[in-house]
Motif scaffolding. Structure first.
Motif, mmCIF file in Angstrom:
data_model
loop_
_atom_site.group_PDB
_atom_site.id
_atom_site.type_symbol
_atom_site.label_atom_id
_atom_site.label_comp_id
_atom_site.label_asym_id
_atom_site.label_seq_id
_atom_site.Cartn_x
_atom_site.Cartn_y
_atom_site.Cartn_z
ATOM 1 N N ALA A 171 -1.302 -1.595 -8.192
ATOM 2 C CA ALA A 171 -1.848 -0.614 -9.137
ATOM 3 C C ALA A 171 -2.549 0.513 -8.372
ATOM 4 O O ALA A 171 -2.408 1.691 -8.696
ATOM 5 N N GLU A 172 -3.280 0.116 -7.324
ATOM 6 C CA GLU A 172 -3.976 1.107 -6.499
ATOM 7 C C GLU A 172 -2.977 2.065 -5.842
ATOM 8 O O GLU A 172 -3.178 3.278 -5.811
ATOM 9 N N GLN A 173 -1.871 1.500 -5.353
ATOM 10 C CA GLN A 173 -0.842 2.332 -4.722
ATOM 11 C C GLN A 173 -0.241 3.325 -5.713
ATOM 12 O O GLN A 173 0.021 4.473 -5.376
ATOM 13 N N ILE A 174 -0.031 2.862 -6.942
ATOM 14 C CA ILE A 174 0.538 3.758 -7.956
ATOM 15 C C ILE A 174 -0.458 4.872 -8.280
ATOM 16 O O ILE A 174 -0.088 6.037 -8.429
ATOM 17 N N GLU A 175 -1.727 4.510 -8.336
ATOM 18 C CA GLU A 175 -2.740 5.530 -8.610
ATOM 19 C C GLU A 175 -2.721 6.607 -7.514
ATOM 20 O O GLU A 175 -2.819 7.798 -7.802
ATOM 21 N N GLU A 176 -2.567 6.159 -6.276
ATOM 22 C CA GLU A 176 -2.475 7.119 -5.164
ATOM 23 C C GLU A 176 -1.261 8.032 -5.337
ATOM 24 O O GLU A 176 -1.343 9.235 -5.134
ATOM 25 N N LEU A 177 -0.136 7.424 -5.715
ATOM 26 C CA LEU A 177 1.084 8.207 -5.917
ATOM 27 C C LEU A 177 0.908 9.229 -7.042
ATOM 28 O O LEU A 177 1.421 10.342 -6.968
ATOM 29 N N MET A 178 0.180 8.835 -8.066
ATOM 30 C CA MET A 178 -0.058 9.754 -9.184
ATOM 31 C C MET A 178 -0.848 10.960 -8.718
ATOM 32 O O MET A 178 -0.575 12.075 -9.122
#
Ligand code: S3P
Length: 184
Positions: A171-178
């Motif tokens: 989830a943290e990685q996706i937030e970074e990608l966002m």
């Protein structure tokens, strides 16, 4: 005054759509991401089940896969109109011509990758909830199905390997990608 950081720019992404095979972690990662963002999490299967008044397995058994797919299409169209939402699609949702290519603007699609073996292990822990994996050799069913679907899943904007990764970390990685995509 003057010492605070500027407020972050309005994120451009309005929804995140998680796709991937059964057991890829769409629900656990989606809930964790929604928590981080203070957005809603909406699960396609949950909505389908609510509308049909039946668990997914029973929809397949009593009404057939065609009925399920029609309802899935409708629910997908509606949920994709929501904003500030993390969406967990069912594993079969992306498998229709044009679906992944015609997502509404400001949608980030993320493919959560999982191997057939791990998918079957994870799905097994949840009991017999996946009619498409019910049979004498679930791993063979999973690998055949995954092979047919990879070309659709791979249309997602980004992909993440889920094996050995905690949902929270994904989830943290996706937030970074966002953040990265939002600024582009
Ligand atoms: C399906 C995946 C399931 C559910 C149904 C069909 C599929 O959702 O929609 O059993 O075709 O892959 P999950 O991916 O959440 O298990």
């Amino acid at each position: 005054r003057g010492s605070e950081a500027a407020p972050s720019p309005e994120p451009r992404i309005q929804r995140v759509l998680l796709v991937g095979f059964m057991g890829s972690g769409k629900t656990s990662v989606g809930s964790a991401l929604a928590n981080r963002l203070a957005w809603a999490f909406r699960d396609f299967d949950e909505e389908i089940s609510f509308r049909a008044g039946l668990p997914i397995k029973e929809i397949f058994h009593q009404r057939g896969e065609g009925y399920f797919r029609d309802l899935e299409k409708l629910v997908g169209e509606e949920l994709l109109l929501e904003e500030q939402v993390v969406l967990g699609s069912g594993g079969g949702w992306p498998v229709a011509e044009g679906r992944m290519q015609n997502l509404p603007p400001r949608t980030l699609s993320v493919w959560l990758k999982v191997s057939p073996g791990e998918a079957v292990r994870r799905a097994g822990r949840e009991g017999e909830t996946r009619p498409l994996l019910a049979g004498p050799d679930p791993e063979k069913l999973a690998s055949d199905l995954l092979e047919q679907r990879v070309s659709f899943y791979s249309l997602a904007h980004v992909s993440l390997d889920t094996e050995g990764a905690e949902p929270e970390r994904l989830a943290e990685q996706i937030e970074e990608l966002m953040k990265a995509t939002g600024r582009a």
